[in-house]
Each structure stands twice: as structure tokens, then as C-alpha cells.
Design a protein around this motif. Sequence first.
Motif, PDB file in Angstrom:
ATOM      1  N   LEU A  14      11.227 -58.688 -28.881  1.00  0.00           N
ATOM      2  CA  LEU A  14      10.236 -59.818 -29.775  1.00  0.00           C
ATOM      3  C   LEU A  14      11.043 -59.862 -31.001  1.00  0.00           C
ATOM      4  O   LEU A  14      11.104 -60.747 -31.545  1.00  0.00           O
ATOM      5  N   ILE A  18      12.579 -63.284 -32.835  1.00  0.00           N
ATOM      6  CA  ILE A  18      12.443 -63.677 -34.130  1.00  0.00           C
ATOM      7  C   ILE A  18      13.772 -63.925 -34.775  1.00  0.00           C
ATOM      8  O   ILE A  18      14.013 -64.790 -35.710  1.00  0.00           O
ATOM      9  N   VAL A  28       9.909 -68.408 -39.461  1.00  0.00           N
ATOM     10  CA  VAL A  28       8.766 -67.803 -38.359  1.00  0.00           C
ATOM     11  C   VAL A  28       7.715 -67.413 -39.011  1.00  0.00           C
ATOM     12  O   VAL A  28       7.643 -66.834 -40.330  1.00  0.00           O
ATOM     13  N   GLY A  30       3.892 -65.899 -38.760  1.00  0.00           N
ATOM     14  CA  GLY A  30       3.079 -65.207 -37.724  1.00  0.00           C
ATOM     15  C   GLY A  30       2.174 -64.245 -38.375  1.00  0.00           C
ATOM     16  O   GLY A  30       2.012 -64.373 -39.741  1.00  0.00           O
ATOM     17  N   LEU A 118       4.296 -68.223 -34.647  1.00  0.00           N
ATOM     18  CA  LEU A 118       4.053 -67.108 -33.741  1.00  0.00           C
ATOM     19  C   LEU A 118       2.534 -66.721 -33.549  1.00  0.00           C
ATOM     20  O   LEU A 118       1.930 -66.356 -34.692  1.00  0.00           O
ATOM     21  N   ILE A 155       5.068 -70.521 -30.300  1.00  0.00           N
ATOM     22  CA  ILE A 155       4.978 -69.612 -29.501  1.00  0.00           C
ATOM     23  C   ILE A 155       3.311 -69.322 -29.429  1.00  0.00           C
ATOM     24  O   ILE A 155       3.078 -68.448 -30.353  1.00  0.00           O
TER      25      ILE A 155
END
Lengths: 379, 266
Positions: A14, A18, A28, A30, A118, A155
Amino acid sequence: MDDIRGMVLLLPGLQLLIDVLRESGWTVRGPTVRDGVVVHAEIESVDQLPAGVGDLQDGASYRLRERGDGAVFGYVVGPQGWKSLLFPSRELLWSGHRTGTEVDVEPADVDAPRLALLGVRSCDLHALEIHDTVLAKRAVPDAAYLSRRENTFIIAVTCSDPGGTCFCVSMGTGPVPDKDFDLTLTELVDQEGHRFLVQPGSDRGEHVLDELMTRAVGDEVLNAARTDRCAAALVGSKAAQRMGRSLDTDGLRDLLYANAEHPRWDDVASRCLACTNCTLVCPTCFCTSVEDVSDLSGTQTERWRVWDSCFTNDFSYLHGGSVRPSVRSRYRQWATHKLASWVDQFGTSGCVGCGRCITWCPAAIDITAEVGAIRSGEG
Amino acid sequence: MAVNESARSRPKLAVWKFASCDGCQLTLLNCEDELIPLAGAVEIAYFPEATRAMVEGPYDVSLVEGSVTTASDAERICEIRKVSRRLITIGACATSGGIQALRNFADVSQYRSIVYAHPEYVKTLERSTPISEHVSVDFELHGCPVNSSQLLEVLAAFVQDRHPRIPSYSVCVECKRRGAICVTVAHGTPCLGPVTQAGCGALCPAYSRGCYGCFGPQDTANTQSLADRLRVLGMDESQTLRIFRTFNAGAEPFRTESARHEEVAP
């Protein structure tokens, strides 16, 4: 199930995802914990993710809890949708400068960073689709929204542990992401270990997976086994059984149209604070107001678009006064638009069952209970 | 001469003080970068907190800070109204009576005897009242103290002869717009945000504290429903009474809500 491509990522995998996204120019965004709540922020490392964090949600109540399993997507949606990134709460539309009798107007530059979102839940994917319809597919599209939306890599993640205010199953919007994502993750925590089944939903997503496979040096990225896919399918089907709330949508539009004078609207108005929280946490509410700001000399001016709400008195102000001075009329407007006239206006319900309006209402008003009372004829 | 000519063409601003802490006047002085443009847009004709230079009235706009607490205050505000084309009240004292309106719920002679060594020298009215109870007011700017951006907006609106853009919705709007976490829902902290008018930028909730209601009631303040929720959060009747009795104790929705809890508080 076997025809779906997919890979399995361990936590370092994971991180690699990223890294790959960041190196490709994506910022990103998240989940992370701030002030006792899961919010979204820029994510550079998996260490920022809410490991082992779950939540307990009910009307007017949100508390984090320790899951004890290290899951990083084991929480339910927080107060912030992704709305604030694509449809910011405050946005400059244009600025103007006056020289003598001449006025120069300059449109604002659109800030549209390349964002990889994300951990998008299925309810929020459906909310994005609704915003696409409302903001981008109208006669004159919202250009700023459109540019930001086009610069978004999604995502998604399957909801594994729905909250006390969730009702996406009733709205047909979850809990398993079924479309409009680049990649989708299912987090698995079982005797086989902590891992993520990742599957592509677009060409861009496939390219990222290819890159992951190329870049992996150890066993952080693996081909998905049939058992992983079976385990992932179970995550979604189990989650669907555990919705905290439900809403009977059968004939809902006509039910609300037929009950505009129902006494329940007075009852809810006695509790409603007209504070706007439900609309501002709603991932589909899109109402705005424009504010003109000028300096003391009157030579510089700016026009800002800001989030507004049908719960404010000024929202329905027309010449001479407000059209909806009573809280009864404001709540009825909101609920009826969201669940009934939205269908006539945009072709779908405006509610995705994320439960935010229930959790974040300081007065614990529950739209599923209000509609339930109207359906059962309660006063 | 040219300077004086241009000074005469600018609207004349006066700033008046009644019973108050001066915080709202200081907000004006704290505008710093905007003070020079302000002095260009208006002639600061009477502002003893800032300058000893005083220009005779009448004035185009008067900013009034403070509440009416003495008989001479009550006369003075009428004189000020007469010499002011526009009269704008600023702050909780001027718009709702301020913290000193706590006397309105008690016996002022008792308060006086507790506070002062020689209460016989203190001449004061039984009640502290907002300016609007005495004279007509063109605009009321809420806040304890007022927000400097809002104050400049009100002055700009006056200079440009337009309506000020001052929202009367709740603090919650500002909380959510800035991405602050709801302290009531997430932490169980009592907060007056849902019934309080925006203007502070959700200052306290952004630092994980409940709202104290400095900006007074929002335009649709359902204080009774909020009080029900405060009880769920663990506040008893006397605490609920007190939370509504601070800087804006005299504002009508807060006054009636606090009175409701007075009847049942032990």
C-alpha cells in the motif's frame, strides 16, 4: 469472480501504491485522525492512516474506538466528504478593479491540483456521481468543478464495518464500490494476515497496477489467489447485513409529495436548530451563495462563492422577505428535495445513505426516523 | 487648504463610548493596515480613544459602543442620535446590554453594595439596556468584541451606500466551511454554536472548545431544543441557565431561555 483482475498488497505494498501515485504527480489525500475524528489529509506514508481505529456513530454522536486489529480502513465516513476538495466551501469567482469609470474584471484562476483520493466509500462514489450530474452536466457546467474532477484519481474501498447511522443498502449505493473508480481496495484482516485485494476500474488504474508489479522487490505485491477474492466478497456481503439504519424508499417521492402538510413537520421543527450542519456535511448538497467583497475605497472588488444552506433564513430571501421563515418549511424543503423532487430534477435520489446528516445533527434528528413517522402516519 | 477641502468631502465618523470595556473600539484601532485607507475614506471626527482632536458635529456616521446604564447615558444617546445621520451600534453591550445586563436579573443595589466600598456615590439605573431601547439604530453589529473584518465591511458599506454583508446564520456554518470538527458531536462538549450568530470565524470550536455565544443569537435561534441537548450532554438546570447568561444575557432568545431554567433551577 475469477475474471476480475486483481492483486494483493501487504501494508508495504500500500505504501508502494502511495509512492507510485506521488511519483506520478498525484497528491494523495486519505484518511487520518485529527481532533478525535477521521478526516482526510495529504498522505505520504501508511503510518498516517488510522491503524486500528474504528468509530461508534449514532444521532448527534461520534466517537473513535480501538479496533484491536490494525485495520486502516476500519472506520466509517467522517464529517468531511470529498466535497470540500472538488467543490470548496469558499471559491473566488472573479475580481474587479475600477479606474475612474473603467472597470476591469478578471476571472479567478482555477486551482485544480492532481488529487488521488484514497479510501473513497461507495456512498461517496455515488455522491460524486450526483455532483457530476448537478454541477458538470447542466446547460452551463461548473468549469472549476469539472477541471478538479478531471484531475482526480479514485481509490475506492469496500466498507467492512458500517456505522450506526449508515443506510447505503436502502439507497442502493453500497457498501461495495461498483463503478467510477480507478482502483478499488478490499481490506482483509484474517488468519492469512493483513492485506488488501486491489482491483482496477480504469485504464489508469491498470497502468498503476502494472507499475506496482514492476516496482515490487519482495512479497509486498502478490497475485490475488481465489481465496483472497472469496474473502473480499464476504467483506462486502457481511457489511451489507449490518446497516445501522434503513429507509423504506418504496413510493417515497409520492409519499412526501402527498404529505406536505403532515403534522410531523411541526414536530421535527420543534427540535431542528436550523444550524445547517446536515446540509454542510451532506456529500450531495450543493447550494451556494455569492458574496461581493469590496475595499473601503471602492476600487477593488471580489466575488466569492460560498457554501450556503436551505436552513438559513437568508437563503430564501427574495425582495421583501424570506420565503421560508419557519423552520418547519426549511426542514420540509430539505427532506423533500433530497428524497423526492431531486428525482424529478436530476433523475436519482439526492440521498446516498451515508448517515452524516444523522451523526452530525447536534439535535440528533434522523431523516430515516422522520420519513418513517410520516409513512406510518405518526404525528 | 486642499487637504482641508478633501477632508470636508469625506463622511465624518464619530465613535462613542457608553458602559463597556472598550474592546470594540480597540478592534477598530487594531485594524492596523486598514486604518490608513479608513482615514482616507472617512474623516475621523470624534474618537477620543484614538485622538484628542475633535471636530464638531453633525456626523455622517456614529459608531456606538456600550450600553445605557445611567440616567446621563440615556440623555447623552439622544443627543448623539440628533447629531448623527447614521447610527451603528457595535458589540454585545450596545446591542444587548452586555455582561452588565446580569443586573437585570437581580437587585442592582445589592450588587452595588457588594462591589463598591462607598455604594452611595454610585448612581446607576436598575437595568443595563441596549442602545436600540432608547433611540432608533440603523445597523447593529454583534460580537464581544466585534470582528474587525465585519466592522470594516459595515463602514465600507456605509461609505458606498449599500447594505452591509453581515450574515445572521449560525456559527456552525463557519465551523463546517473551515473544516473544524463539531465539538458537541465528536467530543460531547456543550456548545452554543447552533443558536449563535456567525462572525467570529468559529474561533472557539476550531480550538476544540464550545461556543460561548459572544455574537448573540442567530436569526432563527431554537434555544429550547439546544437546552434539551445540553441536558443530554450532562448540564444541569443551573449550568444551562448560566451558559445563556453571559455577554448577551439580555438578547431576547437567550434571556427567555435562561429564565426558563431559573424557574426549575434549585
